[in-house]
Design an enzyme around this catalytic site. Sequence first.
Site: not given
Length: 467
Positions: A82, A291, A369, A268, A264
């Site tokens: 939060h 989460h 080379h 998150d 909400h």
Amino acid sequence: MSNLVSKQRTIAKEVTLKGVGLHTGKDVTMTFKPADVNHGYAFMRVDLEGNPVIEADANYVTNTQRGTNLEKKGVKIQTSEHVLAALVGLEIDNVLIELDASEPPIMDGSAKYFVEALEKAGIVDQEADREEYIVRDVISYTDEETGSEITVIPAETYQVTTMVDFGTKVLGTQNATLKNLSEFKNEIADARTFSFLHELEMLLEHGLIKGGDLNNAIVYVDKELSTDTMEKLKVAFKKDSIAVKPNGILDNLTLHYPNEAARHKLLDVVGDLALTGTRIRGKVIANKPGHFVNTQFAKKLSKIIKIEKRNKVPSYDLHKEPLMDVTKIMNMLPHRPPFLLVDKILELSDKHVVGVKNVTMNEPFFAGHFPGAPVMPGVLQVEAMAQTGGILVLSTVPDPENYLTFFMKIDKVKFKQMVHPGDTLIFKLELLSPIRRGICHMQGYAYANGKLVTEAELMAQILKKKD
């Protein structure tokens, strides 16, 4: 797509909030403090010896049972989301968050009070430009077990849509959308955390919501409220009576929005994705976020961002008048053809240098080379890089022609792509620490064909020529 570069921001002065941690029930004092550019977000535990700091980094996520919990060297921060959401929502880049406990105060279960405190402290621009990860491809993460999925797709701004479906009568499908971070304060910040009665019963039994009184969580009643539970709730929430409202939530509070749960969950997502450590320009679509899936996605994204940053080829106008042509370079460097391996210097500051080498078929080394399949030797790429770095260190003395540059150390060398005749090599070297006593420690990168071909850490020293 607009490529307007914005400045990094921090707060004008420190600001303090007090409250209790939701899961620990402990009183906690939290202070937001201004921080320098490129600091990002970090938590400091002032109650522990040595005041350890935990950066808000997805790689420190240890547990997502009840919130996003970070741990570094045994030091923990619980329920970080939060606070981080408030910082992202106000487009603040650099802040140190001091805590005298492991968990920030839950306040009312939303980010509203954090937003208010940060605004009261004042938000100020800083000197450095803000870095932004521009999403160019679809990136997604799915949790097979729960069916949760997060995807990010290209977009003009940072946008987030969350879709939640709890499959219960009381809380079915809900969506919420944030079209621009400027809407966060008024549309998302005051959406409070919620839980279901069946979860609450379990948490009460395990003593896990000590700080949760009924003023900081919406409780959805998804089952019959037994007398036994009713009594436990009365004790836990210090209430004389508890009832269920017609909309299926406990009568402790009134919803701010019909889709407060989805809002909400969006809050998150914003907080958890702050753990990537970089601002995102893209649209995040989160289906049944939580989460665990949020932080797994943040880990995946931060890994992709790191790789892209490492391989990011700076763009230079090769047709522009160079800062130094080969004649000027020879006035400064003691090297001469065929061992002079830099043709032009494009940029030079007190901290970095950018040089160019056009690789042609008539380089003397190609004769021996692999003549049938000519490839520029890696050691010569490192030498060319060092010569470019030599310009940086020699530019710090008034008479560079009287000095020679010698290698002291070459470290962490990686050859990633082959360099062929016809390639244009661009070298970028940056100081890793200030030049002291003629000793220069640099990080070098070589690019060709839009790719990183070689990287190395170099240390060199300049010494005056002996007469």
